[in-house]
Design an enzyme around this catalytic site. Structure first.
Site, PDB file in Angstrom:
ATOM      1  N   CYS A  47       0.845  -1.193   0.000  1.00 22.28           N
ATOM      2  CA  CYS A  47       0.000   0.000   0.000  1.00 22.28           C
ATOM      3  C   CYS A  47       0.886   1.250   0.000  1.00 22.28           C
ATOM      4  O   CYS A  47       1.800   1.371   0.818  1.00 22.28           O
ATOM      5  CB  CYS A  47      -0.899  -0.008   1.231  1.00 22.28           C
ATOM      6  SG  CYS A  47      -1.952   1.444   1.364  1.00 22.28           S
TER       7      CYS A  47
ATOM      8  N   CYS B 204       0.300   2.999   3.651  1.00 26.37           N
ATOM      9  CA  CYS B 204       0.651   2.435   4.962  1.00 26.37           C
ATOM     10  C   CYS B 204       1.630   1.268   4.871  1.00 26.37           C
ATOM     11  O   CYS B 204       2.010   0.714   5.893  1.00 26.37           O
ATOM     12  CB  CYS B 204      -0.617   1.985   5.691  1.00 26.37           C
ATOM     13  SG  CYS B 204      -1.338   0.484   4.988  1.00 26.37           S
TER      14      CYS B 204
ATOM     15  N   CYS C 155      -7.620  -0.901   1.220  1.00 26.40           N
ATOM     16  CA  CYS C 155      -6.627  -1.444   2.157  1.00 26.40           C
ATOM     17  C   CYS C 155      -7.260  -1.591   3.536  1.00 26.40           C
ATOM     18  O   CYS C 155      -7.871  -0.655   4.048  1.00 26.40           O
ATOM     19  CB  CYS C 155      -5.429  -0.487   2.211  1.00 26.40           C
ATOM     20  SG  CYS C 155      -4.247  -0.900   3.506  1.00 26.40           S
TER      21      CYS C 155
ATOM     22  N   CYS D 175      -5.491   1.024   6.265  1.00 22.57           N
ATOM     23  CA  CYS D 175      -5.595   2.500   6.213  1.00 22.57           C
ATOM     24  C   CYS D 175      -6.758   2.987   5.361  1.00 22.57           C
ATOM     25  O   CYS D 175      -6.904   4.197   5.165  1.00 22.57           O
ATOM     26  CB  CYS D 175      -4.289   3.096   5.700  1.00 22.57           C
ATOM     27  SG  CYS D 175      -4.094   2.934   3.905  1.00 22.57           S
TER      28      CYS D 175
ATOM     29  N   CYS E 259      -8.516  -5.206 -10.445  1.00 22.92           N
ATOM     30  CA  CYS E 259      -8.043  -4.141 -11.333  1.00 22.92           C
ATOM     31  C   CYS E 259      -7.614  -2.964 -10.462  1.00 22.92           C
ATOM     32  O   CYS E 259      -8.452  -2.225  -9.944  1.00 22.92           O
ATOM     33  CB  CYS E 259      -9.187  -3.751 -12.274  1.00 22.92           C
ATOM     34  SG  CYS E 259      -8.705  -2.519 -13.487  1.00 22.92           S
TER      35      CYS E 259
END
Ligand SMILES: [Zn+2]
Length: 211
Positions: free
Chosen positions: A127, A130, A176, A179, A199
């Site tokens: 990510c 985070c 995510c 976060c 995607c």
């Protein structure tokens, strides 16, 4: 035989030329229509950006359970940790403009513009906000869409799927777990073994190469 009337051959030639011209024009009109509808999609998508709103500290769970991965790509265990929560201004300061708009305001980057849609190296996609591990290169495939595509996340625990009705069709958004960063969408037209196509936006991910 030879005494065709003047202009007798003319209409045939002109007709033939006209046919080619007509087909050419039709092809042009079709490709122009495709471009127009792509632009319409883009414009429609843009209009939804302002409506998006980052989750605040008092929304959602205070802690989340995630699966951690080491720098060499090995799963190290499941942990329960506090959710990563920042204000909109704080996110804006630490992210690029594109990453900020995509992750915190559910925007979509233009296809074929990101840095990982055509990346074939071995590694983890973490990510951008985070650093949580989200996808592995082992499940990445070439979808032809211009966005990095995967047939499964690195751990189901690390992503959240929510119904997104912001466009005319209902889609499933992927974010995510740690976060709440918007990552992209998942569709059911992917390859085996899952049949899914995650995607993603390159701007939501940070690639960490493995040796
Ligand atoms: Zn995150």
């Amino acid at each position: 035989m030879e005494n065709r009337l003047p202009g007798e051959q003319g209409p045939v030639e002109r007709s033939s030329g006209g046919l080619v011209e007509r087909y050419g024009r039709r092809a042009f009109i079709i490709s122009a229509a495709t471009a127009v509808s792509a632009f319409a999609f883009w414009a429609l998508r843009r209009s939804t950006v302002a409506a998006a709103r980052p989750m605040t500290a008092d929304e959602g769970p205070r802690t989340v359970t995630i699966v951690e991965f080491s720098a060499d790509g090995k799963q190290t265990g499941t942990v329960t940790v506090p959710r990563v929560i920042k204000t909109d201004d704080e996110w804006k300061k630490v992210l690029s403009t594109t990453s900020y708009r995509v992750t915190r305001h559910e925007d979509t980057e233009l296809p074929f513009t990101g840095d990982s849609w055509n990346l074939h190296d071995r590694g983890l996609f973490r990510c951008i906000c985070c650093d949580l591990a989200l996808f592995s290169s082992e499940t990445k495939f070439d979808s032809g869409t211009g966005w990095p595509s995967f047939w499964q996340p690195i751990a189901e625990e690390n992503v959240v799927k929510t119904v997104d009705g912001s466009l005319m069709e209902v889609r499933t958004a992927v974010s995510c777990r740690l976060c709440d960063a918007h990552l992209g969408h998942v569709f059911d037209d992917g390859p085996a073994p899952t049949g899914l196509r995650y995607c993603m936006n390159s701007a939501s991910l940070r690639f960490v190469k493995l040796g």
